[in-house]
Design a protein around this motif. Sequence first.
Motif, PDB file in Angstrom:
ATOM      1  N   LEU A  12     -12.209  -1.069  -1.909  1.00  0.00           N
ATOM      2  CA  LEU A  12     -11.463  -0.501  -3.036  1.00  0.00           C
ATOM      3  C   LEU A  12     -10.755   0.781  -2.623  1.00  0.00           C
ATOM      4  N   ASN A  13      -9.574   0.982  -3.168  1.00  0.00           N
ATOM      5  CA  ASN A  13      -8.852   2.241  -2.992  1.00  0.00           C
ATOM      6  C   ASN A  13      -8.545   2.797  -4.369  1.00  0.00           C
ATOM      7  N   PHE A  14      -9.007   4.005  -4.613  1.00  0.00           N
ATOM      8  CA  PHE A  14      -8.703   4.729  -5.839  1.00  0.00           C
ATOM      9  C   PHE A  14      -7.921   5.974  -5.454  1.00  0.00           C
ATOM     10  N   ILE A  38      -8.434  -4.081  -2.714  1.00  0.00           N
ATOM     11  CA  ILE A  38      -7.941  -3.964  -4.087  1.00  0.00           C
ATOM     12  C   ILE A  38      -7.651  -2.487  -4.290  1.00  0.00           C
ATOM     13  N   SER A  39      -6.407  -2.167  -4.642  1.00  0.00           N
ATOM     14  CA  SER A  39      -5.967  -0.781  -4.763  1.00  0.00           C
ATOM     15  C   SER A  39      -5.295  -0.534  -6.101  1.00  0.00           C
ATOM     16  N   ASN A  40      -5.365   0.702  -6.538  1.00  0.00           N
ATOM     17  CA  ASN A  40      -4.573   1.057  -7.709  1.00  0.00           C
ATOM     18  C   ASN A  40      -3.091   0.984  -7.330  1.00  0.00           C
ATOM     19  N   TYR A  41      -2.251   0.826  -8.315  1.00  0.00           N
ATOM     20  CA  TYR A  41      -0.814   0.691  -8.079  1.00  0.00           C
ATOM     21  C   TYR A  41      -0.221   2.037  -7.650  1.00  0.00           C
ATOM     22  N   LEU A  55      -2.448  -7.661  -0.322  1.00  0.00           N
ATOM     23  CA  LEU A  55      -3.489  -6.890  -0.977  1.00  0.00           C
ATOM     24  C   LEU A  55      -3.387  -7.154  -2.468  1.00  0.00           C
ATOM     25  N   ILE A  56      -4.338  -6.665  -3.207  1.00  0.00           N
ATOM     26  CA  ILE A  56      -4.342  -6.838  -4.651  1.00  0.00           C
ATOM     27  C   ILE A  56      -4.223  -5.451  -5.277  1.00  0.00           C
TER      28      ILE A  56
END
Length: 109
Positions: A12-14, A38-41, A55-56
Amino acid sequence: MPIIFYESQINLNFTAKSIRSGIPLRVWDILGCHGFLISNYQNEIMDYFSPSEDLIVYSSEEELVDLCNYYLSHPKQCHEIAENAYQKVKTQHTYQIRLSQILKAAFSL
């Protein structure tokens, strides 16, 4: 960390809300280690990667939870997406390529 990124089914990336632009180094690190992300936009992610292919991205906490639940039950898709991103990083985003772009920009002024 490369082993953890590679062996984790989901990374995860925040990005802090105060950071409004740019791609965090964590994104490059995970994708360059063959990790599923999965990363924030962030707007700039779209300049280099294709969501759902490399990636998502998520835009809310609820969406993040739904995506995590989905991808935890679809490991083959995680692997395919991680492979796409890894190949893109390996062929299009190396230090040599980036340095060449920087020097070209610096000396073409």
